[in-house]
Design an enzyme around this catalytic site. Structure first.
Site, PDB file in Angstrom:
ATOM      1  N   GLU A  47       0.830  -1.201   0.000  1.00  0.00           N
ATOM      2  CA  GLU A  47       0.000   0.000   0.000  1.00  0.00           C
ATOM      3  C   GLU A  47       0.870   1.258   0.000  1.00  0.00           C
ATOM      4  OE1 GLU A  47      -2.757  -0.558   3.253  1.00  0.00           O
ATOM      5  OE2 GLU A  47      -3.848  -2.113   2.145  1.00  0.00           O
ATOM      6  N   CYS A  56      -1.793  -4.737  -5.365  1.00  0.00           N
ATOM      7  CA  CYS A  56      -2.308  -5.988  -4.800  1.00  0.00           C
ATOM      8  C   CYS A  56      -1.242  -7.089  -4.843  1.00  0.00           C
ATOM      9  CB  CYS A  56      -3.530  -6.458  -5.577  1.00  0.00           C
ATOM     10  SG  CYS A  56      -5.047  -5.551  -5.233  1.00  0.00           S
ATOM     11  N   GLU A  58      -1.433 -10.092  -5.962  1.00  0.00           N
ATOM     12  CA  GLU A  58      -1.373 -10.836  -7.220  1.00  0.00           C
ATOM     13  C   GLU A  58      -0.586 -10.073  -8.281  1.00  0.00           C
ATOM     14  OE1 GLU A  58      -3.983 -10.083  -5.342  1.00  0.00           O
ATOM     15  OE2 GLU A  58      -5.674 -11.423  -5.659  1.00  0.00           O
ATOM     16  N   CYS A  89      -9.372  -9.757  -6.631  1.00  0.00           N
ATOM     17  CA  CYS A  89     -10.258  -8.659  -7.040  1.00  0.00           C
ATOM     18  C   CYS A  89     -10.324  -8.605  -8.566  1.00  0.00           C
ATOM     19  CB  CYS A  89      -9.766  -7.329  -6.453  1.00  0.00           C
ATOM     20  SG  CYS A  89      -8.310  -6.639  -7.268  1.00  0.00           S
ATOM     21  N   CYS A  92      -7.094  -7.783 -10.393  1.00  0.00           N
ATOM     22  CA  CYS A  92      -6.140  -8.896 -10.292  1.00  0.00           C
ATOM     23  C   CYS A  92      -6.531 -10.056 -11.201  1.00  0.00           C
ATOM     24  CB  CYS A  92      -6.030  -9.356  -8.846  1.00  0.00           C
ATOM     25  SG  CYS A  92      -5.124  -8.169  -7.831  1.00  0.00           S
TER      26      CYS A  92
HETATM   27  N1  THU Z   1      -5.887  -6.841  -2.039  1.00  0.00           N
HETATM   28  C1  THU Z   1      -5.032  -7.696  -2.648  1.00  0.00           C
HETATM   29  O1  THU Z   1      -3.820  -7.667  -2.410  1.00  0.00           O
HETATM   30  N2  THU Z   1      -5.540  -8.578  -3.548  1.00  0.00           N
HETATM   31  C2  THU Z   1      -6.868  -8.680  -3.865  1.00  0.00           C
HETATM   32  O2  THU Z   1      -7.231  -9.450  -4.745  1.00  0.00           O
HETATM   33  C3  THU Z   1      -7.853  -7.905  -3.131  1.00  0.00           C
HETATM   34  C4  THU Z   1      -7.318  -6.814  -2.273  1.00  0.00           C
HETATM   35  C5  THU Z   1      -5.350  -5.860  -1.093  1.00  0.00           C
HETATM   36  C6  THU Z   1      -5.432  -4.437  -1.591  1.00  0.00           C
HETATM   37  C7  THU Z   1      -5.384  -3.656  -0.294  1.00  0.00           C
HETATM   38  O3  THU Z   1      -4.020  -3.418   0.043  1.00  0.00           O
HETATM   39  C8  THU Z   1      -5.999  -4.578   0.720  1.00  0.00           C
HETATM   40  O4  THU Z   1      -6.060  -5.862   0.123  1.00  0.00           O
HETATM   41  C9  THU Z   1      -7.389  -4.174   1.153  1.00  0.00           C
HETATM   42  O5  THU Z   1      -8.217  -3.955   0.063  1.00  0.00           O
END
Ligand code: THU
Length: 133
Positions: A47, A56, A58, A89, A92
């Site tokens: 982040e 993310c 992935e 998500c 991803c």
């Molecule tokens: N996040 C992921 O790393 N992968 C996903 O497929 C869904 C969300 C992360 C993004 C963010 O840093 C945290 O999860 C909360 O949304």
């Protein structure tokens, strides 16, 4: 694919979730993928203080895949730091599609599911090739 070590992928994903940089959401995510030549590649979410710039797990995994020489992903597990399995998500799913296509198996609590089920009728590399003028 019966020869996927799903427990191993989940363990690696969980280990990556422990080192995630998620001070804003508090949701630490790890992803681990198996390549078609037997390697395991992994990533965690990263982040940023500028909140829209987070990466993310992935996406980070795919970056590591490319940095390690590339290849195709055949199976992927995504988990939170407590080991709870997460479904990728939307963004991803598209990024994973680039490196695994619709046959990529995505870990789910009730068994692996093809990426083509999670992202039907995906826009992919073939569409770019076929539509480019
Ligand atoms: N996040 C992921 O790393 N992968 C996903 O497929 C869904 C969300 C992360 C993004 C963010 O840093 C945290 O999860 C909360 O949304």
């Amino acid at each position: 694919m019966s020869d996927v070590d799903w427990d191993g992928l989940r363990d690696r994903a969980r280990a990556l979730a422990q080192v995630a940089h998620a001070p804003y959401s508090g949701v630490r995510v790890g992803a681990a993928g198996l390549t078609d030549d037997g390697r395991v590649v992994a990533g965690c979410n990263v982040e940023n203080a500028s909140s829209g710039l987070g990466i993310c797990a992935e996406v980070n995994l795919c970056g590591h895949l490319v940095a390690a020489g590339g290849g195709r992903i055949v199976a992927v597990a995504v988990v939170a730091a407590d080991g709870f399995p997460l479904t990728p998500c939307g963004r991803c799913r598209q990024v994973l599609h680039e490196f695994g296509g619709p046959e990529l198996l995505v870990d789910r609590p009730d068994g692996p599911v093809r990426l083509g089920v999670l992202l039907p009728d995906a826009f992919g590399p073939d569409d770019v090739r076929d539509r480019a003028g």
